[in-house]
Design an enzyme around this catalytic site. Structure first.
Site, PDB file in Angstrom:
ATOM      1  N   CYS A   8       0.178   0.406   5.706  1.00  0.00           N
ATOM      2  CA  CYS A   8      -0.032  -0.890   5.422  1.00  0.00           C
ATOM      3  C   CYS A   8       0.046  -1.772   6.918  1.00  0.00           C
ATOM      4  CB  CYS A   8       1.171  -1.686   4.605  1.00  0.00           C
ATOM      5  SG  CYS A   8       1.448  -3.229   4.550  1.00  0.00           S
ATOM      6  N   CYS A  66       3.747  -3.674   7.203  1.00  0.00           N
ATOM      7  CA  CYS A  66       5.007  -2.960   7.226  1.00  0.00           C
ATOM      8  C   CYS A  66       4.966  -1.345   7.780  1.00  0.00           C
ATOM      9  CB  CYS A  66       5.737  -3.390   6.094  1.00  0.00           C
ATOM     10  SG  CYS A  66       5.103  -2.006   4.745  1.00  0.00           S
ATOM     11  N   CYS A 102       1.160  -4.030  -1.452  1.00  0.00           N
ATOM     12  CA  CYS A 102       2.315  -3.000  -0.863  1.00  0.00           C
ATOM     13  C   CYS A 102       3.626  -3.105  -1.447  1.00  0.00           C
ATOM     14  CB  CYS A 102       2.067  -3.252   0.704  1.00  0.00           C
ATOM     15  SG  CYS A 102       3.603  -2.433   1.352  1.00  0.00           S
ATOM     16  N   CYS A 114       6.557  -4.728   1.159  1.00  0.00           N
ATOM     17  CA  CYS A 114       6.215  -5.899   1.931  1.00  0.00           C
ATOM     18  C   CYS A 114       5.472  -6.827   1.052  1.00  0.00           C
ATOM     19  CB  CYS A 114       5.872  -5.653   3.232  1.00  0.00           C
ATOM     20  SG  CYS A 114       4.113  -5.670   3.498  1.00  0.00           S
ATOM     21  N   CYS A 170     -10.214  -0.811  -4.345  1.00  0.00           N
ATOM     22  CA  CYS A 170     -11.372  -1.563  -3.817  1.00  0.00           C
ATOM     23  C   CYS A 170     -10.208  -2.163  -2.795  1.00  0.00           C
ATOM     24  CB  CYS A 170     -11.860  -2.462  -4.713  1.00  0.00           C
ATOM     25  SG  CYS A 170     -13.190  -3.307  -3.454  1.00  0.00           S
TER      26      CYS A 170
HETATM   27 ZN   LIG Z   1       3.642  -3.229   3.461  1.00  0.00          ZN
END
Ligand SMILES: [Zn+2]
Length: 203
Positions: free
Chosen positions: A117, A120, A166, A169, A189
């Site tokens: 990510c 984070c 995610c 976060c 996607c």
């Molecule tokens: Zn994250």
């Protein structure tokens, strides 16, 4: 004589009782104020010091599964995210914007590695499940661990889609479709802008 002897005592008892009642009333009053204030204080404490915990699976940069942990959700203000992220990345990850197809960094990347990510560092996808979808967005048939991403209904733009974010976060990553390849028939996607690629070191 007997009466006059007892009266002062009575009076003093009464005075004492009144004093006690006054004290009790102020204590009760104080408690009422305290209990009125308390929920607000508790709420502020809850959001500042004990953020919601989430379950995520940690991975090393070599793609090795480490352990499942309970981690506090990453909560930052709009301003803090804006400072941390480039404008385009901020719009995509924090406001569910979509990058233009065939313009991102990773749609055509075939290197072996891990996609984390961008907000984070939570591990999200591995090159092992990446496939060429022809859409111009990096596409995967599974996340690196189901715990690490979250799917929610997205009814924006008059469509019913499944948004993927995610777990750690809440960064918007992209959308999930059911026209992917074997073995899951899923197509995650993703926006390249939501991801940070870490190449596996070849030893
Ligand atoms: Zn994250």
């Amino acid at each position: 004589m007997f009466e006059s002897e007892i009266k002062p005592d009575d009076r003093s008892v009464n005075l004492k009782r009144r004093a006690f009642l006054v004290t009790s009333a102020s204590v009760v009053g104080g408690l009422a104020v305290w209990s009125l204030r308390r929920p607000r204080l508790a709420q502020a404490t809850a959001s500042k010091e004990t953020p919601q915990e989430v379950t995520i699976v940690q991975f090393s940069d070599a793609g090795e599964r480490l352990k499942t942990v309970q981690a506090p959700k990453v909560l930052k203000s709009e301003e803090a995210w804006r400072k941390q992220l480039p404008a385009g990345v901020f719009d995509i990850t924090r406001h569910a914007d979509t990058e233009i197809a065939f313009t991102g960094k990773y749609w055509n990347l075939h290197d072996r590695g891990l996609y984390r990510c961008v907000c984070c560092d939570n591990a999200l996808f591995s090159s092992e499940t990446k496939f060429d979808s022809g859409t111009g967005w990096p596409s995967f048939w599974a996340p690196i661990a189901p715990e690490n991403v979250r799917s929610t209904a997205d009814k924006s733009y008059g469509m019913v889609r499944t948004a993927v974010s995610c777990t750690e976060c809440d960064a918007h990553l992209g959308h999930l479709f059911d026209d992917g390849p074997e073995p899951t028939h899923l197509r995650y996607c993703m926006n390249s802008a939501s991801l940070r690629f870490v190449a596996y070191k070849t030893t």
